[in-house]
Write a protein that holds these residues in place. Structure first.
Motif, PDB file in Angstrom:
ATOM      1  N   THR A 131     -82.387  17.924 -34.496  1.00  0.00           N
ATOM      2  CA  THR A 131     -81.656  19.176 -34.674  1.00  0.00           C
ATOM      3  C   THR A 131     -80.559  19.390 -33.636  1.00  0.00           C
ATOM      4  O   THR A 131     -79.741  20.288 -33.792  1.00  0.00           O
ATOM      5  N   GLU A 132     -80.540  18.587 -32.585  1.00  0.00           N
ATOM      6  CA  GLU A 132     -79.466  18.703 -31.588  1.00  0.00           C
ATOM      7  C   GLU A 132     -78.236  17.881 -31.953  1.00  0.00           C
ATOM      8  O   GLU A 132     -77.190  17.979 -31.300  1.00  0.00           O
ATOM      9  N   THR A 133     -78.330  17.077 -33.007  1.00  0.00           N
ATOM     10  CA  THR A 133     -77.286  16.100 -33.329  1.00  0.00           C
ATOM     11  C   THR A 133     -75.931  16.742 -33.581  1.00  0.00           C
ATOM     12  O   THR A 133     -74.908  16.292 -33.054  1.00  0.00           O
ATOM     13  N   VAL A 134     -75.887  17.790 -34.400  1.00  0.00           N
ATOM     14  CA  VAL A 134     -74.600  18.385 -34.774  1.00  0.00           C
ATOM     15  C   VAL A 134     -73.926  19.022 -33.567  1.00  0.00           C
ATOM     16  O   VAL A 134     -72.718  18.862 -33.365  1.00  0.00           O
ATOM     17  N   CYS A 135     -74.680  19.742 -32.744  1.00  0.00           N
ATOM     18  CA  CYS A 135     -74.088  20.361 -31.548  1.00  0.00           C
ATOM     19  C   CYS A 135     -73.523  19.307 -30.609  1.00  0.00           C
ATOM     20  O   CYS A 135     -72.406  19.450 -30.095  1.00  0.00           O
ATOM     21  N   LYS A 136     -74.283  18.251 -30.383  1.00  0.00           N
ATOM     22  CA  LYS A 136     -73.794  17.195 -29.486  1.00  0.00           C
ATOM     23  C   LYS A 136     -72.569  16.503 -30.070  1.00  0.00           C
ATOM     24  O   LYS A 136     -71.630  16.161 -29.345  1.00  0.00           O
ATOM     25  N   PHE A 137     -72.576  16.294 -31.380  1.00  0.00           N
ATOM     26  CA  PHE A 137     -71.431  15.687 -32.051  1.00  0.00           C
ATOM     27  C   PHE A 137     -70.190  16.560 -31.862  1.00  0.00           C
ATOM     28  O   PHE A 137     -69.104  16.069 -31.538  1.00  0.00           O
ATOM     29  N   LEU A 138     -70.329  17.867 -32.066  1.00  0.00           N
ATOM     30  CA  LEU A 138     -69.195  18.781 -31.939  1.00  0.00           C
ATOM     31  C   LEU A 138     -68.688  18.863 -30.502  1.00  0.00           C
ATOM     32  O   LEU A 138     -67.479  18.952 -30.252  1.00  0.00           O
ATOM     33  N   ILE A 139     -69.591  18.823 -29.546  1.00  0.00           N
ATOM     34  CA  ILE A 139     -69.185  18.860 -28.133  1.00  0.00           C
ATOM     35  C   ILE A 139     -68.379  17.620 -27.787  1.00  0.00           C
ATOM     36  O   ILE A 139     -67.304  17.689 -27.180  1.00  0.00           O
ATOM     37  N   GLN A 140     -68.877  16.440 -28.192  1.00  0.00           N
ATOM     38  CA  GLN A 140     -68.172  15.193 -27.882  1.00  0.00           C
ATOM     39  C   GLN A 140     -66.843  15.130 -28.621  1.00  0.00           C
ATOM     40  O   GLN A 140     -65.819  14.696 -28.064  1.00  0.00           O
ATOM     41  N   LEU A 141     -66.823  15.564 -29.887  1.00  0.00           N
ATOM     42  CA  LEU A 141     -65.574  15.607 -30.642  1.00  0.00           C
ATOM     43  C   LEU A 141     -64.566  16.518 -29.953  1.00  0.00           C
ATOM     44  O   LEU A 141     -63.377  16.184 -29.840  1.00  0.00           O
ATOM     45  N   SER A 142     -65.009  17.667 -29.484  1.00  0.00           N
ATOM     46  CA  SER A 142     -64.118  18.607 -28.808  1.00  0.00           C
ATOM     47  C   SER A 142     -63.534  18.004 -27.538  1.00  0.00           C
ATOM     48  O   SER A 142     -62.352  18.189 -27.236  1.00  0.00           O
ATOM     49  N   MET A 143     -64.356  17.280 -26.797  1.00  0.00           N
ATOM     50  CA  MET A 143     -63.873  16.657 -25.562  1.00  0.00           C
ATOM     51  C   MET A 143     -62.809  15.599 -25.860  1.00  0.00           C
ATOM     52  O   MET A 143     -61.753  15.556 -25.212  1.00  0.00           O
ATOM     53  N   ASP A 144     -63.054  14.751 -26.861  1.00  0.00           N
ATOM     54  CA  ASP A 144     -62.087  13.691 -27.164  1.00  0.00           C
ATOM     55  C   ASP A 144     -60.839  14.245 -27.832  1.00  0.00           C
ATOM     56  O   ASP A 144     -59.727  13.776 -27.576  1.00  0.00           O
ATOM     57  N   PHE A 145     -61.013  15.273 -28.700  1.00  0.00           N
ATOM     58  CA  PHE A 145     -59.834  15.896 -29.295  1.00  0.00           C
ATOM     59  C   PHE A 145     -58.996  16.591 -28.224  1.00  0.00           C
ATOM     60  O   PHE A 145     -57.760  16.481 -28.211  1.00  0.00           O
ATOM     61  N   SER A 146     -59.636  17.311 -27.316  1.00  0.00           N
ATOM     62  CA  SER A 146     -58.914  18.026 -26.269  1.00  0.00           C
ATOM     63  C   SER A 146     -58.130  17.058 -25.391  1.00  0.00           C
ATOM     64  O   SER A 146     -56.965  17.312 -25.037  1.00  0.00           O
ATOM     65  N   SER A 147     -58.758  15.947 -25.036  1.00  0.00           N
ATOM     66  CA  SER A 147     -58.068  14.934 -24.230  1.00  0.00           C
ATOM     67  C   SER A 147     -56.842  14.402 -24.960  1.00  0.00           C
ATOM     68  O   SER A 147     -55.759  14.264 -24.371  1.00  0.00           O
TER      69      SER A 147
END
Length: 546
Positions: free
Chosen positions: A482-498
């Motif tokens: 159940t943590e998968t989607v949150c972790k996915f969104l956090i990592q996506l946000s970090m790479d998109f922001s960069s």
């Protein structure tokens, strides 16, 4: 395109098949440094275990780039390297195949049986005020329900909320839970359960009087039943259960939910969700660890009263403890929400200056607060402890691992496309051409491949993994991702922001620059769609501004 949307699992299967070995030899790369040189790797150690001297037959190596399949990525080259066998993807073609419309799960055919899961959240039964630990299990059940529905599984949520209590905090957190009042059928079910208890050899009826706990109508010996049935995984201290009307009402709601499931055969459940042999819909009790013992008692009682196959499919999804640091007094769920909302407002003032007191900003703060709480509760594996720091201002709009950070980056994408659309209307840029006319060979920046390969490509499989529940086993506990989607969104946000901080998307309006700008906009449009689809599983609406 006729070849379909590529996927990670299908590509890995094709690569493993090309080497003619049953073992899974290949891994997908994800780190930016390795992706400069390769996209898939069969590590040297794995090759040494599978082939004499680690030497792969040359004909197998040369056959890899010609692999084809409906969901196989187009491969460019396969070569021996010190790290192992390395494969690179034909990237412009991969961009072309992945940047069409984002496919969701195929809708089930009319009348098709998609299976059913009953999610039971005991925290919503009693009259006691909700605490943060209760919120964790409720939010988890709400999120899991969305994930299962996205995979075509029918979900019923239990219990139905009554009007006896105020459920404002659930509405504020955008938790979609059924509400209503128990009808006559529920009353009939309670009566039937009472009658079954009267016939049960494990149960003894209780007359109200001295020495009898108030409200107790039966005493049931659970331990002997657990031992006779050879049930595994239950607390060894399960013994005498004092049954009240409330106990039977809880069971009646579960019984009604099972009867209302759209299928009577759980073999209809998708294998990726909750496979079973042949029975009624599956029941999952989502419970915090402090109330696990009481739920085990209810589980065994239901098995005693209804030996049907569905009660044998009960499983327990247990949430770890929620520790609140130095609370001056026990804090309720509503106080927790209001505290986080005030902290989010203060953090936003620090970042953006004094905010206008209008409905638009109020809605933004509300959404950021819900995102902060959902990520705080759901981005940790459900078995692990969560620590809530309620002192000072532990909420930030800057932290890269918060729900606010994810929402902020979602809003940046909305602003980008709003700015582009207004520029198109002014005649500064031409409209975005169809995908078939875009030149994806212009996408050569490292971050562009990272976004496609690590997020757009595996996203459908990420949702499947998040909804996947283990096959039935002898024990009663199960785990979920159940943590998968949150972790996915956090990592996506970090790479998109960069990437977004480094690359200027909307350049000067010169025709020779349009090809690259349009290709980048198509890529980021797909990233935006992934954000929206993932946030929907958390009941979070995308923000158009922050």
């Amino acid at each position: 395109m006729g070849e379909g949307r590529p996927g990670v699992a299908a590509t890995l299967r094709a690569l493993n098949g090309a080497l003619g070995r049953p073992a899974a030899l290949w891994v997908k790369e994800s780190g930016a440094r390795n992706l400069r040189h390769r996209d898939f790797l069969a590590p040297r150690a794995a090759l040494s275990a599978a082939f004499p001297g680690g030497q792969v037959p040359p004909e197998a190596v040369s056959a890899v780039p010609s692999l084809r399949g409906p969901a196989v990525l187009p491969l460019r080259v396969c070569r021996q390297t010190p790290a192992g066998l390395a494969v690179q993807v034909r990237r412009p073609e991969a961009f072309q195949r992945l940047l069409g419309p984002l496919p969701g799960p195929a809708p089930p055919a009319a009348g098709a049986r998609t299976g059913c899961v009953v999610l039971h959240c005991p925290a919503l039964h009693g009259p006691a005020a909700l605490r943060p630990r209760h919120l964790r299990s409720v939010l988890l059940a709400d999120h899991l329900a969305q994930l299962l529905r996205a995979q075509g599984v029918g979900v019923r949520l239990v219990p139905v909320l009554t009007e006896e209590r105020s459920w404002d905090v659930l509405r504020q957190l955008r938790i979609c839970w059924p509400s209503g009042s128990g009808g006559s059928s529920l009353t009939d079910t309670v009566s039937a359960l009472k009658a079954a208890l009267g016939r049960c050899p494990c149960a003894t009826a209780c007359e109200q009087g001295p020495g009898t706990a108030e409200g107790v109508i039966f005493k049931v010996h659970l331990k002997s039943f657990v031992e006779q049935q050879g049930l595994v995984g239950y607390d060894p201290n399960l013994d005498l259960l004092l049954v009240t009307e409330r106990t039977l009402w809880s069971l009646a709601e579960l019984q009604e939910a099972v009867l209302q499931c759209p299928v009577s055969d759980c073999s209809a459940l998708p294998a990726s969700c909750f496979p079973s042999q042949s029975s009624c819909c599956s029941i999952i009790h989502v419970v915090n660890c402090e109330e696990e013992f009481q739920q085990q008692q209810l589980d065994v009682l239901w098995r005693i009263l209804d030996p049907g196959a569905h009660t044998a499919l009960q499983k327990h999804l247990v949430c770890g403890p929620v520790k609140v640091t130095n609370p001056s007094s026990p804090i309720g769920a509503d106080q927790y929400f209001q505290l986080r909302k005030r902290q989010m407002y203060e953090a936003s003032v620090i970042k953006y200056g004094e905010l206008a007191q209008d409905e638009a900003w109020t809605a933004v703060i509300d959404t950021l607060t819900v995102a902060a709480i959902r990520f705080e509760m759901l981005s940790t594996a459900h078995r692990s402890q969560i620590t809530l720091d309620l002192e000072n201002n532990s909420i930030s709009t800057k932290g890269t691992k918060s729900g606010a950070f994810v929402m902020y980056n979602c809003a940046r994408l909305a602003t980008l496309f709003d700015t582009f659309q207004r520029a198109v209307e002014r005649g500064t840029y031409p409209p975005l051409p169809p995908v078939s006319e875009l030149n994806f060979s212009c996408l050569r920046e490292e971050g562009e491949w990272l976004l496609l390969f690590n997020y757009l490509l595996p996203f459908p499989e990420v949702l499947q993994q998040a909804a996947q529940l283990p096959a039935p086993s002898k024990g009663i506990r199960i785990t979920a991702n159940t943590e998968t989607v949150c972790k996915f969104l956090i990592q996506l946000s970090m790479d998109f922001s960069s990437y977004y901080n480094r690359v200027h998307i909307l350049g000067e309006p010169f025709p020779h620059l349009f090809d690259q700008m349009f290709a980048r906009l198509q890529l980021l449009g797909a990233v935006r769609d992934v954000f929206h689809s993932a946030l929907a599983t958390l009941h979070l609406p995308p923000l158009s501004q922050i």
